[in-house]
Design a protein around this motif. Structure first.
Motif, short mmCIF file in Angstrom:
data_model
loop_
_atom_site.label_atom_id
_atom_site.label_comp_id
_atom_site.label_asym_id
_atom_site.label_seq_id
_atom_site.Cartn_x
_atom_site.Cartn_y
_atom_site.Cartn_z
N VAL A 12 -10.89 -23.25 49.74
CA VAL A 12 -11.44 -21.97 49.29
C VAL A 12 -12.38 -22.14 48.08
CG1 VAL A 12 -9.58 -20.50 50.18
CG2 VAL A 12 -9.36 -21.49 47.90
N ARG A 13 -12.77 -23.39 47.84
CA ARG A 13 -13.60 -23.65 46.64
C ARG A 13 -14.93 -22.90 46.67
NH1 ARG A 13 -12.50 -29.20 45.19
NH2 ARG A 13 -10.66 -28.12 44.42
N HIS A 14 -15.49 -22.72 47.86
CA HIS A 14 -16.77 -22.00 47.97
C HIS A 14 -16.64 -20.54 47.57
CE1 HIS A 14 -14.63 -21.33 51.72
NE2 HIS A 14 -15.43 -20.31 51.96
N ARG A 15 -15.40 -20.06 47.48
CA ARG A 15 -15.18 -18.65 47.08
C ARG A 15 -14.66 -18.56 45.65
NH1 ARG A 15 -11.44 -15.56 50.86
NH2 ARG A 15 -12.26 -13.90 49.54
N ALA A 16 -14.68 -19.67 44.92
CA ALA A 16 -14.03 -19.74 43.61
C ALA A 16 -14.53 -18.68 42.61
CB ALA A 16 -14.19 -21.13 43.00
N TYR A 17 -15.81 -18.27 42.74
CA TYR A 17 -16.35 -17.34 41.73
C TYR A 17 -16.51 -15.92 42.26
CZ TYR A 17 -16.54 -21.42 38.91
OH TYR A 17 -16.15 -22.53 38.21
N GLU A 18 -15.85 -15.64 43.42
CA GLU A 18 -15.77 -14.25 43.85
C GLU A 18 -14.71 -13.57 42.98
OE1 GLU A 18 -14.84 -13.97 48.01
OE2 GLU A 18 -16.49 -15.31 48.55
N VAL A 29 -19.11 -13.25 35.50
CA VAL A 29 -19.03 -12.59 34.20
C VAL A 29 -19.75 -11.24 34.25
CG1 VAL A 29 -19.70 -12.73 31.77
CG2 VAL A 29 -18.70 -14.73 32.90
N GLU A 30 -20.91 -11.19 34.91
CA GLU A 30 -21.64 -9.92 35.06
C GLU A 30 -20.81 -8.91 35.83
OE1 GLU A 30 -24.05 -8.52 33.52
OE2 GLU A 30 -23.90 -10.40 32.42
N ALA A 31 -20.14 -9.39 36.89
CA ALA A 31 -19.30 -8.50 37.70
C ALA A 31 -18.17 -7.92 36.84
CB ALA A 31 -18.73 -9.24 38.90
N LEU A 32 -17.57 -8.76 36.00
CA LEU A 32 -16.47 -8.30 35.14
C LEU A 32 -16.99 -7.27 34.14
CD1 LEU A 32 -14.63 -11.69 34.44
CD2 LEU A 32 -13.99 -9.88 36.05
N ARG A 33 -18.17 -7.54 33.59
CA ARG A 33 -18.76 -6.62 32.63
C ARG A 33 -19.04 -5.27 33.31
NH1 ARG A 33 -21.62 -8.69 28.10
NH2 ARG A 33 -22.30 -10.52 29.24
N ALA A 34 -19.59 -5.34 34.53
CA ALA A 34 -19.91 -4.11 35.27
C ALA A 34 -18.66 -3.30 35.57
CB ALA A 34 -20.63 -4.46 36.57
N LYS A 35 -17.53 -3.97 35.71
CA LYS A 35 -16.28 -3.25 36.00
C LYS A 35 -15.58 -2.77 34.73
CE LYS A 35 -15.59 -5.57 40.40
NZ LYS A 35 -14.87 -6.62 41.15
N GLY A 36 -16.19 -3.06 33.55
CA GLY A 36 -15.65 -2.46 32.33
C GLY A 36 -15.02 -3.41 31.33
N ILE A 37 -15.08 -4.71 31.60
CA ILE A 37 -14.54 -5.66 30.62
C ILE A 37 -15.55 -5.79 29.46
CG2 ILE A 37 -13.73 -8.02 30.23
CD1 ILE A 37 -11.95 -6.30 32.13
N ARG A 38 -15.07 -5.53 28.24
CA ARG A 38 -15.98 -5.48 27.09
C ARG A 38 -15.69 -6.57 26.04
NH1 ARG A 38 -18.70 -3.38 29.86
NH2 ARG A 38 -19.36 -1.22 30.06
N ASN A 39 -14.47 -7.07 26.04
CA ASN A 39 -14.06 -8.03 25.02
C ASN A 39 -14.87 -9.32 25.14
OD1 ASN A 39 -12.49 -10.34 23.93
ND2 ASN A 39 -11.05 -8.73 23.35
N LEU A 40 -15.66 -9.64 24.12
CA LEU A 40 -16.59 -10.77 24.21
C LEU A 40 -15.88 -12.11 24.34
CD1 LEU A 40 -19.44 -9.74 21.74
CD2 LEU A 40 -19.42 -9.63 24.25
N GLU A 48 -16.85 -19.92 30.53
CA GLU A 48 -16.67 -21.36 30.24
C GLU A 48 -15.62 -22.04 31.11
OE1 GLU A 48 -15.71 -21.46 26.10
OE2 GLU A 48 -17.79 -21.10 25.49
N THR A 49 -14.81 -21.29 31.83
CA THR A 49 -13.69 -21.91 32.55
C THR A 49 -14.05 -22.17 34.02
OG1 THR A 49 -12.20 -20.74 31.06
CG2 THR A 49 -11.22 -21.70 33.03
N PRO A 50 -13.99 -23.44 34.43
CA PRO A 50 -14.40 -23.81 35.79
C PRO A 50 -13.34 -23.48 36.83
CG PRO A 50 -13.71 -25.76 34.58
CD PRO A 50 -13.59 -24.61 33.61
N PHE A 84 -21.87 -25.11 38.88
CA PHE A 84 -21.38 -23.78 39.23
C PHE A 84 -21.74 -22.73 38.17
CE2 PHE A 84 -18.84 -26.59 41.76
CZ PHE A 84 -18.51 -25.89 42.91
N GLY A 85 -22.53 -23.14 37.18
CA GLY A 85 -22.82 -22.24 36.05
C GLY A 85 -23.38 -20.90 36.47
N GLY A 86 -24.29 -20.91 37.44
CA GLY A 86 -24.91 -19.67 37.91
C GLY A 86 -23.89 -18.74 38.55
N TYR A 87 -22.97 -19.31 39.31
CA TYR A 87 -21.93 -18.50 39.95
C TYR A 87 -21.01 -17.90 38.91
CZ TYR A 87 -23.42 -20.81 44.21
OH TYR A 87 -24.16 -21.26 45.26
N ARG A 88 -20.71 -18.72 37.88
CA ARG A 88 -19.84 -18.22 36.80
C ARG A 88 -20.49 -17.07 36.06
NH1 ARG A 88 -17.92 -23.20 36.11
NH2 ARG A 88 -19.64 -23.76 34.77
#
Ligand code: SAH
Length: 225
Positions: A54-60, A24-35, A43-45, A16-20
């Motif tokens: 709903v596992r197929h939607r886990a990374y939405e 992370v990119e989506a969170l960054r785009a919405k303004g999350i900056r804290n590294l 890192e969290t599955p 699932f690494g690619g989805y994760r």
């Protein structure tokens, strides 16, 4: 997308690494900056913490149902929440409302030790199992009324309440360390103000942060069931 559950050992060994990374990119785009916060999400599955249906939607970047009428919050909301606490890695944290255990796992990455309380036994047990599977070791789960806190391990450097209550439960104020911070959605059922409470000596300073909609905090110092 098939997760080989029995063979997973934390985030690095799954598919699932690619989805994760996209989350992370989506969170960054919405303004999350804290590294540190972004790294915790990387890192969290999350797929281990949601029901199979709903596992197929886990990374939405969406809230998802986890059973018992409860939901795992939207990752963006959790990221904002976690940024506010500005954890540095060594803190002792109390979480009220374990739910799926996903936020607990994020906290496990961001803090030293996490104590979490969930009133619904089946959710607490599923969360315990998922935390084990995800390889999170610095977390303890208690089944009980979180409005009473968890006095055995107090004081806590940070307290997060993941359900909305009418007022700050007094036991949580008592269990907050000097200089510590408490985050809680306060207000009526279904519509609250996320509030940051900072303890300075015997004084508690309240700061409204944002409008929020959390499930009700049910218990002795919360709403009736
Ligand atoms: N952050 C969680 C979502 C929490 S939903 C996640 O990542 O999945 C809020 C949770 O608070 C629900 O599971 C609900 O059962 C729990 N809850 C409500 N009142 C509580 C109380 N008094 N003590 C402990 N847990 C409570």
């Amino acid at each position: 997308m098939v997760a080989r559950r029995g063979r997973l050992s934390g985030a690095s060994a799954d598919s699932f690494g690619g989805y994760r990374a996209r989350l992370v990119e989506a969170l960054r785009a919405k303004g999350i900056r804290n590294l540190a916060v972004l790294k915790a999400f990387a890192e969290t599955p999350r797929h281990l913490f949601v029901p199979a249906a709903v596992r197929h939607r886990a990374y939405e970047d969406a809230a998802l149902p986890i059973g018992n009428g409860q939901t795992v919050s939207q990752p963006f909301t959790q990221a904002r929440y976690l940024e506010l606490l500005r954890l540095r890695g060594k803190e002792k944290v109390l979480e009220i409302g374990t739910g799926s255990g996903y936020q607990t796992a994020l906290l496990g990455t961001l803090a030293g030790q996490v104590f979490t309380v969930e009133r619904v036994r089946s959710l607490a047990e599923a969360a315990r199992q998922a935390l084990l599977e995800a390889g999170v070791r610095n977390v303890s789960v208690l089944v009980g009324d979180g409005t009473l806190g968890w006095s055995a391990y107090a004081p806590y450097d940070a307290i997060l309440v993941a359900a909305g209550g009418p007022d700050v439960p007094p036991p949580l104020l008592q269990q907050l360390a000097d200089g510590g911070q408490l985050l809680i959605p306060l207000g009526a059922r279904g519509s609250q103000t996320l509030t940051l409470v900072r303890r300075v000596g015997a004084e508690f300073r309240q700061l409204p942060v944002a409008e929020a909609r959390f499930v009700p905090l049910i218990g002795e110092h919360g709403f009736d069931a």
